[in-house]
Design an enzyme around this catalytic site. Sequence first.
Site, mmCIF file in Angstrom:
data_model
loop_
_atom_site.group_PDB
_atom_site.id
_atom_site.type_symbol
_atom_site.label_atom_id
_atom_site.label_comp_id
_atom_site.label_asym_id
_atom_site.label_seq_id
_atom_site.Cartn_x
_atom_site.Cartn_y
_atom_site.Cartn_z
ATOM 1 N N SER A 1 -2.858 -5.391 5.662
ATOM 2 C CA SER A 1 -4.141 -5.720 5.050
ATOM 3 C C SER A 1 -4.451 -7.162 5.383
ATOM 4 C CB SER A 1 -4.056 -5.538 3.531
ATOM 5 O OG SER A 1 -5.156 -6.141 2.875
ATOM 6 N N TYR B 1 0.476 -4.948 -4.586
ATOM 7 C CA TYR B 1 -0.157 -4.561 -3.326
ATOM 8 C C TYR B 1 -0.085 -5.707 -2.316
ATOM 9 C CZ TYR B 1 -3.802 -3.372 0.044
ATOM 10 O OH TYR B 1 -4.491 -3.127 1.215
ATOM 11 N N LYS C 1 1.977 -5.900 1.303
ATOM 12 C CA LYS C 1 1.316 -6.058 2.596
ATOM 13 C C LYS C 1 1.820 -7.294 3.343
ATOM 14 C CE LYS C 1 -1.052 -2.305 2.352
ATOM 15 N NZ LYS C 1 -0.687 -1.172 3.230
#
Length: 292
Positions: free
Chosen positions: A156, A168, A172
């Site tokens: 990401s 998250y 990433k």
Amino acid sequence: MVATPPTSPSHPREVIGPGRVAVVTGAASGIGLGLAERFAAEGMHVVMADVEEPVLSKAAADLRERGASVLPVVTDVADRAAVEALREAAVSAFGAVHVLCNNAGVGGPHGPLWECPPAEWDWVLGVNLGGVINGVSAFMPLLLEQDAAHLVNTASVFGVFAGALGPYGVSKHAVVALTETLYFNLQSLGVSHVGVSVLCPGAVRTNFGTSARNRPPAAGPADVAGPAERASAEQFDRLVLAGASPADVAEIVVDGIRSSRFYILTSAKRNAAVLRRGPEIVAGGPPVPPFP
């Protein structure tokens, strides 16, 4: 020794084209479906993996109706045995794998890290990072056997810039670091026929914001979000609605593979920013030139 950001090794042969085989995880929707459609348009056999069986079956049926050669395989990427079974299904059906896209991912909470329950960490890291680890472990020996191959790990933009997306963002960043390490592993072994890229997209119009629909029972019920977390989630949803289409991202990925780019980003401004970012990559080999 300090090395600048890498470029992937060049391929002696094209990996995208008629008769080649691509495996895409998270392929039932979003970026994964965009990739599956794009590879199919190139005449490739596409193995579509996803944990959502009904949605996966429909997506595969739609592609078949358009003449694509596809194989849907229900797969929980957090389960290593399931990913190994995915590899075996691909080889049994098509005899090889030339492109692997470790793309499956989930969102998770936006709140303070210290308030994130252990089961939430396990779920997000298990899919977003563990799924990539499982994909690399299961498929890399097979990719090395091909005349040419390429592996793309989906991270990401929050994998190269600081963000406030809880586990998250942590996952990433780890995917970017893992892929950089994988690049240098291949370089140190003199492998030139297997390319590696990390996809770091910005906002994309997907149903990513509802990834809790695939939340496993072991993760427990999602905590009730507070005002700050709800505001962060709402802002993220607005960004998604204004984001790029999965088809556009897939086009960028195909161009990145063909150009042997290591970092694949969806914005020219982001590309320039990554070139300026620190810290630099630490490696045991000589410096390599920055990506184009």
